[in-house]
Design a protein around this motif. Structure first.
Motif, short mmCIF file in Angstrom:
data_model
loop_
_atom_site.label_atom_id
_atom_site.label_comp_id
_atom_site.label_asym_id
_atom_site.label_seq_id
_atom_site.Cartn_x
_atom_site.Cartn_y
_atom_site.Cartn_z
N SER A 1 -36.84 63.50 -6.60
CA SER A 1 -36.07 64.58 -6.00
C SER A 1 -35.51 64.11 -4.66
O SER A 1 -35.91 63.06 -4.14
CB SER A 1 -36.95 65.82 -5.80
N ARG A 2 -34.60 64.87 -4.11
CA ARG A 2 -33.97 64.47 -2.85
C ARG A 2 -34.67 65.04 -1.63
O ARG A 2 -34.81 64.36 -0.62
CB ARG A 2 -32.50 64.89 -2.86
N MET A 3 -35.15 66.31 -1.73
CA MET A 3 -35.68 66.97 -0.54
C MET A 3 -37.12 67.46 -0.69
O MET A 3 -37.67 68.06 0.23
CB MET A 3 -34.77 68.14 -0.14
N VAL A 4 -37.74 67.23 -1.84
CA VAL A 4 -39.13 67.62 -2.06
C VAL A 4 -39.86 66.46 -2.74
O VAL A 4 -39.25 65.56 -3.31
CB VAL A 4 -39.24 68.90 -2.91
N ARG A 5 -41.19 66.49 -2.70
CA ARG A 5 -41.99 65.40 -3.27
C ARG A 5 -42.07 65.45 -4.80
O ARG A 5 -42.01 64.39 -5.44
CB ARG A 5 -43.41 65.45 -2.69
N PRO A 6 -42.25 66.62 -5.42
CA PRO A 6 -42.37 66.61 -6.88
C PRO A 6 -41.09 66.09 -7.54
O PRO A 6 -39.98 66.42 -7.10
CB PRO A 6 -42.59 68.09 -7.24
N PRO A 7 -41.21 65.27 -8.58
CA PRO A 7 -40.03 64.77 -9.26
C PRO A 7 -39.48 65.80 -10.23
O PRO A 7 -40.15 66.77 -10.58
CB PRO A 7 -40.56 63.55 -10.01
N ARG A 8 -38.25 65.57 -10.68
CA ARG A 8 -37.66 66.38 -11.74
C ARG A 8 -37.80 65.64 -13.06
O ARG A 8 -38.20 64.47 -13.10
CB ARG A 8 -36.19 66.65 -11.45
N VAL A 9 -37.49 66.33 -14.16
CA VAL A 9 -37.43 65.70 -15.48
C VAL A 9 -36.15 64.88 -15.52
O VAL A 9 -35.04 65.44 -15.42
CB VAL A 9 -37.46 66.75 -16.60
N ALA A 10 -36.27 63.57 -15.68
CA ALA A 10 -35.11 62.68 -15.56
C ALA A 10 -34.01 63.02 -16.56
O ALA A 10 -32.82 62.92 -16.23
CB ALA A 10 -35.54 61.23 -15.73
N ALA A 11 -34.37 63.40 -17.77
CA ALA A 11 -33.38 63.65 -18.82
C ALA A 11 -32.73 65.03 -18.72
O ALA A 11 -31.76 65.31 -19.42
CB ALA A 11 -34.01 63.48 -20.20
N SER A 12 -33.25 65.88 -17.86
CA SER A 12 -32.68 67.23 -17.73
C SER A 12 -31.37 67.17 -16.96
O SER A 12 -31.26 66.45 -15.96
CB SER A 12 -33.67 68.15 -17.02
N PRO A 13 -30.36 67.94 -17.39
CA PRO A 13 -29.06 67.88 -16.73
C PRO A 13 -28.98 68.63 -15.40
O PRO A 13 -27.96 68.53 -14.70
CB PRO A 13 -28.12 68.52 -17.75
N ALA A 14 -30.02 69.37 -15.04
CA ALA A 14 -29.98 70.11 -13.77
C ALA A 14 -31.40 70.41 -13.32
O ALA A 14 -32.32 70.53 -14.14
CB ALA A 14 -29.18 71.41 -13.92
N PHE B 1 -46.07 64.94 -17.91
CA PHE B 1 -44.96 64.00 -18.07
C PHE B 1 -45.38 62.88 -19.03
O PHE B 1 -44.66 62.55 -19.98
CB PHE B 1 -44.55 63.39 -16.72
N ASP B 2 -46.55 62.31 -18.78
CA ASP B 2 -47.05 61.22 -19.63
C ASP B 2 -47.35 61.72 -21.03
O ASP B 2 -46.99 61.08 -22.02
CB ASP B 2 -48.30 60.60 -19.01
N PHE B 3 -48.00 62.87 -21.13
CA PHE B 3 -48.40 63.42 -22.42
C PHE B 3 -47.19 63.70 -23.30
O PHE B 3 -47.21 63.46 -24.51
CB PHE B 3 -49.20 64.71 -22.21
N ALA B 4 -46.11 64.21 -22.70
CA ALA B 4 -44.91 64.57 -23.46
C ALA B 4 -43.91 63.42 -23.56
O ALA B 4 -42.86 63.57 -24.19
CB ALA B 4 -44.23 65.78 -22.81
N GLY B 5 -44.22 62.26 -22.97
CA GLY B 5 -43.31 61.12 -23.04
C GLY B 5 -42.03 61.34 -22.27
O GLY B 5 -40.95 60.88 -22.68
N LEU B 6 -42.12 62.02 -21.12
CA LEU B 6 -40.95 62.34 -20.31
C LEU B 6 -40.93 61.49 -19.05
O LEU B 6 -41.96 61.34 -18.38
CB LEU B 6 -40.96 63.83 -19.93
N GLU B 7 -39.77 60.96 -18.73
CA GLU B 7 -39.64 60.17 -17.51
C GLU B 7 -39.36 61.08 -16.32
O GLU B 7 -38.74 62.14 -16.45
CB GLU B 7 -38.50 59.16 -17.64
N THR B 8 -39.83 60.65 -15.16
CA THR B 8 -39.56 61.38 -13.92
C THR B 8 -38.36 60.77 -13.21
O THR B 8 -38.01 59.62 -13.44
CB THR B 8 -40.78 61.34 -12.98
N ALA B 9 -37.74 61.57 -12.36
CA ALA B 9 -36.70 61.08 -11.47
C ALA B 9 -36.98 61.67 -10.09
O ALA B 9 -37.42 62.83 -9.99
CB ALA B 9 -35.31 61.51 -11.95
#
Length: 208
Positions: A111-124, A101-109
């Motif tokens: 998740s609702r039911m799991v610990r790992p975050p999703r890619v914030a800019a992804s639409p799904a 995430f840091d290396f690629a300059g991507l923000e996290t968002a």
């Protein structure tokens, strides 16, 4: 011609070009100590819909596989044309535990039911609980080089902009990218969409 998969009778293997285009599972996973991994997998797909399950295949026991097993969870964010460069950067072979995430300059968002975050800019994104990992042993036996990771979807994030008034997801408007062979990618475009109905009894009946 007939391509001999054992003796490699073409200079470039046609397999990935023929099993294509393939959806990309942009997998985020978290180790118990909180380290994050984000990796794109083109050997990925939905494999069941009741309950919903997905699977991705890892060459070797990479971080996505190891963290999914350790944390028991992973998330598959949709890779789109707008995010193609970030997706590509996240495939870099970083040291274990260093955040893509840091290396690629991507923000996290979150998740609702799991610990790992999703890619914030992804639409799904598909939030998944890890079910099992299957070593893919080849003909003749021996050690497996690939491992099939299967997860059950427990929650789905969808950007409201891509949900129609009828309650359908407008996948084409998201412009997801798919993997071909060699260095090729494809995009899904709204104007290329068409509908076909299966014959009676062919599986299009509504399901819960």
């Amino acid at each position: 011609m007939h391509y001999d998969a054992q003796n490699r009778t073409l200079p470039h293997n046609p397999f990935k070009a023929l099993v294509a285009p393939r959806p990309i599972g942009w997998v985020s996973a978290m180790a118990k100590d909180g380290r994050l991994n984000l990796s794109p997998y083109s050997f990925f797909n939905g494999v069941a819909d009741n309950p919903e399950m997905v699977a991705f295949s890892s060459f070797g026991r990479k971080d996505a596989l190891a963290f999914a097993e350790e944390g028991g969870e992973f998330v598959c964010s949709l890779a789109t044309h707008a995010l193609k460069d970030g997706m590509n950067l996240s495939s870099a072979p970083l040291p274990r535990g260093e955040s893509e995430f840091d290396f690629a300059g991507l923000e996290t968002a979150p998740s609702r039911m799991v610990r790992p975050p999703r890619v914030a800019a992804s639409p799904a994104a598909l939030e998944c609980k890890w079910l099992q990992t299957i070593p893919m042993v080849p003909l003749g036996g021996g050690e497996a080089s690939y491992f099939l990771v299967i997860g059950q979807v427990v929650s789905i994030y969808i950007d409201d902009r891509f949900v129609t008034a009828e309650g359908r997801v407008d996948t084409g408007a998201m412009r997801p990218i798919m993997r071909g062979g060699y260095f090729d990618y494809f995009t899904v475009e709204p104007e290329n969409r068409f509908e076909m109905r299966r014959p009676a009894g062919g599986g299009d009946a509504p399901r819960a």
